[in-house]
Design an enzyme around this catalytic site. Sequence first.
Site, PDB file in Angstrom:
ATOM      1  N   ASP A   1      74.191  59.499  27.581  1.00 49.67           N
ATOM      2  CA  ASP A   1      72.991  59.941  28.086  1.00 49.67           C
ATOM      3  C   ASP A   1      73.132  61.227  29.033  1.00 49.67           C
ATOM      4  OD1 ASP A   1      71.189  57.921  27.471  1.00 49.67           O
ATOM      5  OD2 ASP A   1      71.515  56.647  29.226  1.00 49.67           O
TER       6      ASP A   1
ATOM      7  N   LYS B   1      70.168  63.646  29.611  1.00 48.28           N
ATOM      8  CA  LYS B   1      69.266  63.281  30.467  1.00 48.28           C
ATOM      9  C   LYS B   1      69.147  64.623  31.287  1.00 48.28           C
ATOM     10  CE  LYS B   1      68.013  58.559  29.718  1.00 48.28           C
ATOM     11  NZ  LYS B   1      68.014  57.255  30.219  1.00 48.28           N
TER      12      LYS B   1
ATOM     13  N   HIS C   1      66.509  63.080  24.669  1.00 49.92           N
ATOM     14  CA  HIS C   1      67.890  63.564  25.332  1.00 49.92           C
ATOM     15  C   HIS C   1      68.793  63.067  24.529  1.00 49.92           C
ATOM     16  CE1 HIS C   1      67.629  58.948  25.798  1.00 49.92           C
ATOM     17  NE2 HIS C   1      68.802  59.142  26.088  1.00 49.92           N
TER      18      HIS C   1
END
Length: 186
Positions: A68, A71, A96
């Site tokens: 992630d 992000k 993302h």
Amino acid sequence: CAPSASVRRDTRGGARGAAACERTREAESPWTVGHSVGVWEGGVSIASFMGLDPGEIRRLRRAALLHDIGKLGVSNRILDKPGKLTRPEREEVKLHPAYSLRILERVEAFADLAELAGSHHERLDGHGSFRGLTADDLDTSARILVVADMYEAPAATRPHRPHTPPPAVTPAPTHPPGPPSSPPAR
């Protein structure tokens, strides 16, 4: 996240560097703290059960910690927004994984994880993330990362939705199950 010289020299694992980068990303939004560790733990459990070799498990662990990182490319006004996201906001969040792929490709210590980490929202039917990869395009580790993320993500509270407790988990069988429900991984 620019790695330090010691992280760039770490060719054996880099898990500490990956964890440091993820903690940096998590500092941007308190709503995601612990998510990547949950994906890491779930993914490693699945991979261990399936008998993946230790090197591939280490690669999966590092990718799970960093999946992630993209992000960072999504506005905190969206990530931390209370209430329902608009369609354009949801579309921005869906990018993302592409940002994760781009970021990791550019960091020498993590370039070998870019494809795997960038695959975490793909689906076997091709209706997943930004690339639309299908079962034929996803290796075993990518499939494990997808499952671990799908299992862990709903359990986390987000400002735009409450958490959903994961379903009760039955004990793992002592032997691999019968025929797979999806095509074999490449």
